[in-house]
Scaffold this motif. Structure first.
Motif, short mmCIF file in Angstrom:
data_model
loop_
_atom_site.label_atom_id
_atom_site.label_comp_id
_atom_site.label_asym_id
_atom_site.label_seq_id
_atom_site.Cartn_x
_atom_site.Cartn_y
_atom_site.Cartn_z
N SER A 173 6.12 -4.59 3.82
CA SER A 173 5.92 -6.08 3.79
C SER A 173 4.65 -6.56 3.23
O SER A 173 3.61 -5.91 3.54
CB SER A 173 6.25 -6.45 5.13
N GLY A 174 4.65 -7.60 2.48
CA GLY A 174 3.52 -8.24 1.99
C GLY A 174 3.24 -7.92 0.31
O GLY A 174 4.18 -7.44 -0.33
N PRO A 175 2.24 -8.55 -0.14
CA PRO A 175 1.97 -8.43 -1.55
C PRO A 175 2.21 -7.00 -2.21
O PRO A 175 2.37 -6.95 -3.45
CB PRO A 175 0.44 -8.92 -1.87
N ALA A 176 1.96 -5.80 -1.39
CA ALA A 176 1.73 -4.47 -2.14
C ALA A 176 3.14 -3.85 -1.79
O ALA A 176 3.09 -2.51 -1.67
CB ALA A 176 0.54 -3.72 -1.64
N ARG A 177 4.09 -4.59 -1.34
CA ARG A 177 5.29 -3.79 -1.04
C ARG A 177 5.80 -2.94 -1.81
O ARG A 177 5.86 -2.74 -3.30
CB ARG A 177 6.46 -4.86 -0.83
N GLY A 178 6.25 -1.54 -1.35
CA GLY A 178 6.95 -0.50 -2.33
C GLY A 178 5.51 0.56 -2.68
O GLY A 178 6.04 1.53 -2.97
N ARG A 179 4.24 0.11 -2.44
CA ARG A 179 3.22 0.85 -2.85
C ARG A 179 2.78 1.81 -1.78
O ARG A 179 3.08 1.65 -0.61
CB ARG A 179 2.05 0.21 -2.98
N VAL A 180 2.16 3.06 -2.16
CA VAL A 180 1.60 3.93 -1.19
C VAL A 180 0.18 3.96 -0.87
O VAL A 180 -0.41 3.62 -1.99
CB VAL A 180 1.93 5.71 -1.58
N VAL A 181 -0.22 3.80 0.29
CA VAL A 181 -1.44 3.59 0.49
C VAL A 181 -2.07 4.54 1.67
O VAL A 181 -1.25 5.07 2.45
CB VAL A 181 -1.64 2.17 1.12
N GLU A 182 -3.36 4.76 1.70
CA GLU A 182 -3.96 5.88 2.41
C GLU A 182 -4.89 5.10 3.59
O GLU A 182 -5.52 4.28 3.30
CB GLU A 182 -4.73 6.99 1.76
N THR A 183 -4.86 5.33 4.63
CA THR A 183 -5.72 4.51 5.79
C THR A 183 -6.98 4.90 5.52
O THR A 183 -7.55 6.04 5.09
CB THR A 183 -5.17 5.29 6.91
N CYS A 184 -7.79 3.88 5.85
CA CYS A 184 -9.43 4.15 6.05
C CYS A 184 -9.65 2.80 6.83
O CYS A 184 -9.49 1.72 6.56
CB CYS A 184 -9.88 3.70 4.52
N SER A 185 -10.06 3.22 8.17
CA SER A 185 -10.46 2.22 9.00
C SER A 185 -11.73 1.43 8.93
O SER A 185 -11.95 0.48 9.75
CB SER A 185 -10.37 2.94 10.59
N ALA A 186 -12.51 1.95 7.95
CA ALA A 186 -14.10 1.38 7.90
C ALA A 186 -14.25 0.77 6.45
O ALA A 186 -13.47 1.09 5.54
CB ALA A 186 -15.04 2.29 8.18
N GLY A 187 -15.32 0.30 6.41
CA GLY A 187 -15.66 -0.45 4.98
C GLY A 187 -14.69 -1.03 4.07
O GLY A 187 -14.09 -2.19 4.81
N PRO A 188 -14.50 -0.44 2.96
CA PRO A 188 -13.70 -1.35 2.29
C PRO A 188 -12.25 -1.54 2.38
O PRO A 188 -11.32 -2.20 1.51
CB PRO A 188 -14.05 -0.55 0.69
N GLY A 189 -11.83 -0.74 3.32
CA GLY A 189 -10.25 -0.80 3.57
C GLY A 189 -9.35 0.56 2.99
O GLY A 189 -9.90 1.18 2.26
N PRO A 190 -8.13 0.31 3.15
CA PRO A 190 -7.16 1.36 2.96
C PRO A 190 -7.22 1.64 1.25
O PRO A 190 -7.46 0.67 0.65
CB PRO A 190 -5.93 0.57 3.30
N ARG A 191 -6.86 2.70 0.90
CA ARG A 191 -7.05 3.09 -0.51
C ARG A 191 -5.65 3.33 -1.10
O ARG A 191 -4.88 3.82 -0.80
CB ARG A 191 -7.70 4.53 -0.65
N PHE A 192 -5.22 2.49 -2.23
CA PHE A 192 -3.96 2.69 -2.72
C PHE A 192 -3.96 3.85 -3.73
O PHE A 192 -4.92 3.91 -4.51
CB PHE A 192 -3.57 1.28 -3.57
#
Length: 217
Positions: A173-192
């Motif tokens: 859900s959201g603007p990146a629906r369908g994309r794969v993303v990797e978690t990153c809890s700090a700083g710049p945020g998740p990595r697509f």
């Protein structure tokens, strides 16, 4: 075509058509099923990280009604390529963390809640994931989840464990629906990842396997 790889098809399991210039979904699924069969037939112990536990095996595909029940329960529709994969190629598997897939294997979708920092809620998958490709945060958690009850990984489904607490996720859900993303809890945020969708990510992993690579990035 899919049946030639032992892939089950059921009425209504996918919608055909060309998407963003890529081959239509049955062609892509058949190609992935063929590459997975090739990976499973490679001799010796798998060299790809994490593959020694699942050995490129998946559990059987899910009946469409099981997927529909999951979607109705959570108020979402799975992206077509992922939906086609779990209903035609396979789901879950023999490894500690599921079946054939990147890193430690592909998790079954009923373990979707792995990335959540708060208690799972059936409505969580329908809430838009706040991150989008190209956006950089000064402080990811503070900006998207300032309250104790806010969930930064809403709208995502866990795909695989990478190790050291990191996960690969599928945005539902959201603007990146369908994309794969990797978690990153700090700083710049998740990595697509560079991939436009789940199936591209999964096929890229298979290509790395068949090329004899030891790690998938």
């Amino acid at each position: 075509m899919l049946e030639s790889f032992g892939v089950r098809r059921e009425p209504g399991w996918l919608t055909t058509g060309v998407v963003d210039g890529r081959d239509d979904l049955p062609v892509r699924l058949a190609r992935v099923a063929g590459k997975l069969a090739d990976a499973a037939s490679m001799p010796g112990v798998p060299v790809m990280f994490g593959a020694a536990t699942h050995r490129f095996r998946l559990g059987p595909p899910l009946p469409v009604d099981v997927v529909v029940a999951f979607e109705e329960r959570h108020g979402v529709r799975l992206p077509p390529d992922y939906r086609g994969f779990v209903t035609a190629v396979g789901h879950g598997g023999p490894g500690r963390f599921g079946g054939a897939g990147p890193f430690h294997g592909l998790l079954p979708f009923d373990e979707w809640e792995w990335p959540l920092l708060n208690d799972p809620d059936p409505t969580m998958l329908a809430r838009p994931f706040p991150a989008e490709p190209g956006r950089v945060y000064d402080d990811w958690l503070a900006e998207v989840a300032p309250g104790d009850e806010d969930e930064p990984y809403r709208g995502t489904l866990a795909l695989s464990h990478q190790g050291c607490g990191d996960l690969s996720l599928l945005v539902l859900s959201g603007p990146a629906r369908g994309r794969v993303v990797e978690t990153c809890s700090a700083g710049p945020g998740p990595r697509f990842t560079e991939d436009p969708d789940f199936l591209s990510w999964y096929e890229r992993w298979l290509d790395a396997v068949l090329a004899g690579e030891r790690h998938f990035r």
